[in-house]
Design a protein around this motif. Sequence first.
Motif, PDB file in Angstrom:
ATOM      1  N   PHE A   7       0.716  -1.173  -0.075  1.00 17.76           N
ATOM      2  CA  PHE A   7      -0.132   0.075  -0.134  1.00 17.76           C
ATOM      3  C   PHE A   7       0.881   1.182  -0.039  1.00 17.76           C
ATOM      4  CE2 PHE A   7      -2.457   3.422   1.931  1.00 17.76           C
ATOM      5  CZ  PHE A   7      -3.807   3.227   1.292  1.00 17.76           C
ATOM      6  N   ASN A  19      -3.441   2.848  -8.053  1.00 16.21           N
ATOM      7  CA  ASN A  19      -4.696   2.149  -7.714  1.00 16.21           C
ATOM      8  C   ASN A  19      -4.761   0.578  -7.224  1.00 16.21           C
ATOM      9  OD1 ASN A  19      -6.599   4.331  -7.201  1.00 16.21           O
ATOM     10  ND2 ASN A  19      -7.133   4.440  -9.516  1.00 16.21           N
ATOM     11  N   GLN A  60      -2.782  -0.161  -4.152  1.00 14.62           N
ATOM     12  CA  GLN A  60      -3.326   0.339  -2.979  1.00 14.62           C
ATOM     13  C   GLN A  60      -4.693  -0.028  -2.523  1.00 14.62           C
ATOM     14  OE1 GLN A  60      -3.299   4.729  -3.022  1.00 14.62           O
ATOM     15  NE2 GLN A  60      -1.342   4.622  -1.860  1.00 14.62           N
ATOM     16  N   ILE A  61      -5.589  -0.425  -3.480  1.00 14.31           N
ATOM     17  CA  ILE A  61      -6.735  -1.063  -3.436  1.00 14.31           C
ATOM     18  C   ILE A  61      -6.741  -2.659  -3.248  1.00 14.31           C
ATOM     19  CG2 ILE A  61      -9.159  -1.763  -4.451  1.00 14.31           C
ATOM     20  CD1 ILE A  61      -8.845   0.752  -6.194  1.00 14.31           C
ATOM     21  N   ALA A 118      -5.271  -2.958   0.324  1.00 16.25           N
ATOM     22  CA  ALA A 118      -6.564  -2.811   1.353  1.00 16.25           C
ATOM     23  C   ALA A 118      -7.356  -3.782   1.350  1.00 16.25           C
ATOM     24  CB  ALA A 118      -7.043  -1.575   1.031  1.00 16.25           C
ATOM     25  N   VAL A 119      -7.800  -4.596   0.466  1.00 18.37           N
ATOM     26  CA  VAL A 119      -8.567  -5.744   0.371  1.00 18.37           C
ATOM     27  C   VAL A 119      -8.050  -6.727   0.969  1.00 18.37           C
ATOM     28  CG1 VAL A 119      -9.870  -7.405  -1.118  1.00 18.37           C
ATOM     29  CG2 VAL A 119      -9.832  -5.025  -1.914  1.00 18.37           C
ATOM     30  N   GLY A 151      -8.852   8.390   1.551  1.00 16.22           N
ATOM     31  CA  GLY A 151      -9.449   8.443   0.245  1.00 16.22           C
ATOM     32  C   GLY A 151      -9.958   9.999  -0.014  1.00 16.22           C
ATOM     33  N   ASN A 189      -9.429   9.842  -3.757  1.00 15.50           N
ATOM     34  CA  ASN A 189      -9.613   8.767  -4.510  1.00 15.50           C
ATOM     35  C   ASN A 189     -10.982   8.042  -3.875  1.00 15.50           C
ATOM     36  OD1 ASN A 189      -9.270   6.026  -5.008  1.00 15.50           O
ATOM     37  ND2 ASN A 189      -6.973   6.165  -5.075  1.00 15.50           N
ATOM     38  N   ASN A 212     -12.178   5.211  -5.225  1.00 14.82           N
ATOM     39  CA  ASN A 212     -12.099   3.977  -5.021  1.00 14.82           C
ATOM     40  C   ASN A 212     -11.657   3.607  -3.572  1.00 14.82           C
ATOM     41  OD1 ASN A 212     -12.867   3.138  -7.692  1.00 14.82           O
ATOM     42  ND2 ASN A 212     -10.789   3.604  -8.097  1.00 14.82           N
ATOM     43  N   LEU A 213     -10.541   4.145  -3.024  1.00 11.55           N
ATOM     44  CA  LEU A 213     -10.299   3.868  -1.577  1.00 11.55           C
ATOM     45  C   LEU A 213     -11.464   4.457  -0.366  1.00 11.55           C
ATOM     46  CD1 LEU A 213      -6.497   5.165  -1.625  1.00 11.55           C
ATOM     47  CD2 LEU A 213      -7.509   2.776  -1.694  1.00 11.55           C
ATOM     48  N   ALA A 252     -13.881   1.323  -0.736  1.00 14.12           N
ATOM     49  CA  ALA A 252     -13.257   0.251   0.066  1.00 14.12           C
ATOM     50  C   ALA A 252     -13.288   0.489   1.477  1.00 14.12           C
ATOM     51  CB  ALA A 252     -11.672  -0.042  -0.405  1.00 14.12           C
TER      52      ALA A 252
END
Length: 354
Positions: free
Chosen positions: A223, A239, A242-243, A246-247, A291, A296, A298-299, A302
Amino acid sequence: MSNLTKTQAQARADQVRAFRAEQALLTWQGLLHLPDETAASIRSYHDGLLRELQQAQDVDLNEGSRHLSLGMQIVSFLGAAALAASLFFLFYQYWGYLSTFAQVAILIAAPLLSLAAALWVRRFDASGYYAKLAALISFVSWTLNITMLGSIFNITPSPNAFAVFALYGFLLAYMLQARLLLAAAMICSFIFIGAKFGTWMGSYWIHVGENPEHFLLPSILFFALPLWFKHEHFDGFTNIYQILSAVVFFIALLILSNWGYGSYLPWSKSFIEGIYQTLGFACSGLLVLYGLRTRNANLMLAGNIFFALFLFTKFFDWWWDWMPKYLFFLVIGLTAILALMVFNRLRKTQQAGS
């Protein structure tokens, strides 16, 4: 425009389209009157700019082409997966009829030839779909290479194979800007690092999934990687890093918050689960704030999803057994409304700041 990434080029083309639409609307409303010579000069400049962007980065110049591009991405992925599966089953169909020398030669040649094909196609394919398709086939060939060579020469299975898979995946991803291969390389890296942690702790590497704590540190490192090494020239890589990190991080926390036996911590099961539940709430909230700060979406999404998952599992532990079901879901709904009010407040604050 060759120094622009495809995302930046697409954003520039969208900006031109938005300018033209707003200019036409203001002209129709009588609020904007440009001399014919000026209007023609602006249109000529934009036409040349769009042609250059389209030739250099294959950008979409209207909504129809954007929808087709999305379809092409899906078809490209499905085609690559089908060709990779075909290659896999072809190997197994005729493998026993080949001599050892022929088997080794095919295994070595397959990834090299498909890599050469990907590099050759990239020279003529501005969209990059065909080159990335060939790169995915090369990656599958490489994994087959390592796996089958180990089987031929009776090599003991080892997590080090995933390190080799990951290195080749990263190489292909950065050479051809293939985000799917970057994700595949990261997953292989998670498995390798987690398996190594497991062997250091005394367990067999194949049981890597039994201790989710193995994945916490590598997910944090991946990340943070784009914060140390910028990826301006690699579309979407930040992305993906980091995504996906994070998942993986939050799935590990979610498992540990409900299954304390999977932890190495020398405390009681309930205390360990409480620690990871608190950590899950705190980290998901921090991800939402991060985020918002980095703009961001997407963050933020999430973070919202995992915050809701931690909240729902906690509510389930607290109230499901004794509370009437209608009341339980009423509490969930009211909590969702409260969260909506908080997020709306944050949204307004963000808009005021911009």
